[in-house]
Motif scaffolding. Sequence first.
Motif, PDB file in Angstrom:
ATOM      1  N   SER A 199       0.817  -1.209   0.000  1.00  0.00           N
ATOM      2  CA  SER A 199       0.000   0.000   0.000  1.00  0.00           C
ATOM      3  C   SER A 199       0.849   1.256   0.000  1.00  0.00           C
ATOM      4  O   SER A 199       2.030   1.246   0.364  1.00  0.00           O
ATOM      5  CB  SER A 199      -0.928   0.004   1.224  1.00  0.00           C
ATOM      6  N   SER A 200       0.214   2.361  -0.426  1.00  0.00           N
ATOM      7  CA  SER A 200       0.827   3.688  -0.405  1.00  0.00           C
ATOM      8  C   SER A 200       2.139   3.720  -1.174  1.00  0.00           C
ATOM      9  O   SER A 200       3.178   4.127  -0.657  1.00  0.00           O
ATOM     10  CB  SER A 200       1.025   4.158   1.039  1.00  0.00           C
ATOM     11  N   ASN A 201       2.061   3.276  -2.429  1.00  0.00           N
ATOM     12  CA  ASN A 201       3.160   3.397  -3.375  1.00  0.00           C
ATOM     13  C   ASN A 201       2.596   3.991  -4.660  1.00  0.00           C
ATOM     14  O   ASN A 201       1.565   4.666  -4.637  1.00  0.00           O
ATOM     15  CB  ASN A 201       3.814   2.042  -3.609  1.00  0.00           C
ATOM     16  N   MET A 202       3.264   3.753  -5.771  1.00  0.00           N
ATOM     17  CA  MET A 202       2.817   4.313  -7.047  1.00  0.00           C
ATOM     18  C   MET A 202       2.710   3.233  -8.118  1.00  0.00           C
ATOM     19  O   MET A 202       3.005   3.461  -9.286  1.00  0.00           O
ATOM     20  CB  MET A 202       3.777   5.419  -7.484  1.00  0.00           C
ATOM     21  N   PHE A 203       2.288   2.043  -7.715  1.00  0.00           N
ATOM     22  CA  PHE A 203       2.126   0.948  -8.665  1.00  0.00           C
ATOM     23  C   PHE A 203       0.977   1.241  -9.625  1.00  0.00           C
ATOM     24  O   PHE A 203      -0.017   1.878  -9.264  1.00  0.00           O
ATOM     25  CB  PHE A 203       1.859  -0.357  -7.922  1.00  0.00           C
ATOM     26  N   THR A 204       1.109   0.733 -10.839  1.00  0.00           N
ATOM     27  CA  THR A 204       0.098   0.942 -11.875  1.00  0.00           C
ATOM     28  C   THR A 204      -0.243  -0.384 -12.544  1.00  0.00           C
ATOM     29  O   THR A 204       0.319  -1.428 -12.219  1.00  0.00           O
ATOM     30  CB  THR A 204       0.618   1.929 -12.939  1.00  0.00           C
ATOM     31  N   GLY A 205      -1.157  -0.319 -13.496  1.00  0.00           N
ATOM     32  CA  GLY A 205      -1.508  -1.483 -14.281  1.00  0.00           C
ATOM     33  C   GLY A 205      -2.483  -2.404 -13.580  1.00  0.00           C
ATOM     34  O   GLY A 205      -2.999  -2.105 -12.503  1.00  0.00           O
TER      35      GLY A 205
END
Length: 709
Positions: free
Chosen positions: A149-155
């Motif tokens: 949580s609280s990261n910048m993952f995408t897709g």
Amino acid sequence: MAFSSLALAVLLLSLASHAMPCVEQERASLLQFLASLTRDGGLAVSWSNGTADCCSWEGITCNSNGIVVEVSLSERGLEGNISPALSDLTALQRLNLSPNSLSGGLPLRQLVSSSRVVIDVSFNRLNGELGELPSSVIHGWPLQVLNISSNMFTGEFPSSTWKLMNNLVALNASNNSFSGQVPYFFCLVSASFTVLDLRYNKFSGRIPTALGNCSMLKVLMIGHNNLSGTIPDELFSSTSLERLSFRSSGLQGTLDGAHLAKLTDLVALDLGENNFTGQIPESIGELKRLEELLLDYNKMSGELPPSLCNCTSLRNINLKNNRFSGKLSNINFATLQNLEHVDLAANNFTGMIPESLYLCTKLIALRVSRNNFYGELSPSIVNLKSLTFLSLYYNSFTNITKAFQILKSSNSIRVLFVGKNFMREAMPQDKTIDGFDNLQALGIDHCSLTGKIPTWMSKLKNLEVLLLNSNRLKGQIPSWINHLNRLLYLNLSNNSLTGNIPTELLDMTMLKSIKLAAHLDPSYFALPIYMTISHQYRQASAFPKVLDLSNNNFTGRIPRDIGQLEALNTLNLSFNRLYGQIPRSLCNLTNLQVLDLSSNLLTGEIPAALNNLHFLSKFNISNNDMEGPVPTEGQLSTFPNSSFDGNPKLCGSMLIHRCNPIEAAPKSITITRDSGEKIIFAISFAVSFGLAVLYEQLVLSTFHCCIQL
């Protein structure tokens, strides 16, 4: 739980104290991880100054054979990438790198390690997509808990990878930018799957019916996404659910009583900020463990079911901004002895506040604003010894003097809003009102109250926000105003106050220094304060520094020393009878975002130094008797024509009246104060008076629509 954690810690320490030195390969992998960091938070010094035995290094735990089984480096200020070398720690079971400032991707080898049981990399800056495993990989993995949580993952979630996680118990992927359909395959591959938190992402589409196959699911939170449709009936087959949250997800439909009654273990139900309609079903009373009922910002209607009083574990009820109606006396609040927060704002409730509510002695916050309650405040409210937040705003309560005589005994109250009640009564002047020792925010606005600003307010030493606007108060601003050392938000607009702007206002401590805000009470209000639809505040220090004296009968000059109020964010002196020039000291107010001096009797040129107010987003000097050129460069040149209208002697490229070479550098015209006042008054009074009436109606209607204290 506490005992188990303690026992585990003792066991690990025991093993570590008798462990063999770490294996050289393990040591090398840790050093490679260290080398990949651009900021190590002192880790390099800690490790290099210690023994060569990596099992003794800070944050490292080994088993009895010198093999690393845990890396726990939370809150170390680490920056850089997560080195693939950590994947070479083949017996590593627990990896905790949260929270830090790590960036780059999450190596897929970490997820599919044959040893990882717990991975926590939350609150970092990791980005990119989670990789897909090759189809040749068919083995399952031991991973049980994953917190990204609280990261910048995408897709999208890679389905082939997650279908191998047949031991997964908990997944927290909230507060990222994942997209696509809500993943559901965890339930299909792991019989023990218990926690799924996907809040604050970009998932779309409908809630998968397959989530109903999660027979062990206890926590399901998918709020703040872009979903559609209704809650599928199949989901209510997950009868182990304890926390269900779909806040702000674009869902609609009604609450089916038969389905809801199945969730007898439910502790928290959060469906706020959606488009649900219909009533709260009578079966809500079957949820004996329910502690939080959050249905705010929907389109639900009808009366509250009497069975709600059977939910004796309830602590938080939030039903604001719906269409609920009827009398609260249908509910026997005496059975809800655990209630702490009740927010019923912006509904259609009527009648009087039931006496049974005052038996909820644990109540901390009560907001019933924007309803149809009436009558006098009951003396029984003093039974609420823990009450810190009370908002009665916009109802039809009467007898304001009695109300304050009662409430003065409630020393715990920090926030008190009673505006838009007690219409056309007299402001309480009783000097025996001497309580409110902890009051931080007071709103007695939009009541059309007569009288003066009462002297008992001078005793409110902890007051930080004071709203007395839109009344009929007369007289001068009292000289004791600067004794309120914590006051940072003062709104006296739309009254009939007279006299000069007192010099005591220039000695208001909190408006003179930004640094002093650090000394305010850092604790949160029990409920957010909504000053407008888009602005809510939970702490006093978050409030803008505001001085609003608009729409009164103030005369004289703007004080030359007003530049002392360097912390001000908003200064509104519009619609008064102030004359003379704009003080150049205003250029000292470099934190100003709003400056409104419109509809006064001001003369002279616009001080060029006002271009130093770089944060200024709203500026208005219209309907005065200003002269000379409007600056063509800097901050002031960015404002629309309306900011300068009604000043026929002004000129500029954005105005009808263009500057000629002589006007571009006008000379100051000196006139006596007496003759100047007569000339200016004759020119401006008719325009100012007419606009004042129009402005008052506009301000009042806008404020009534927006404010929801």
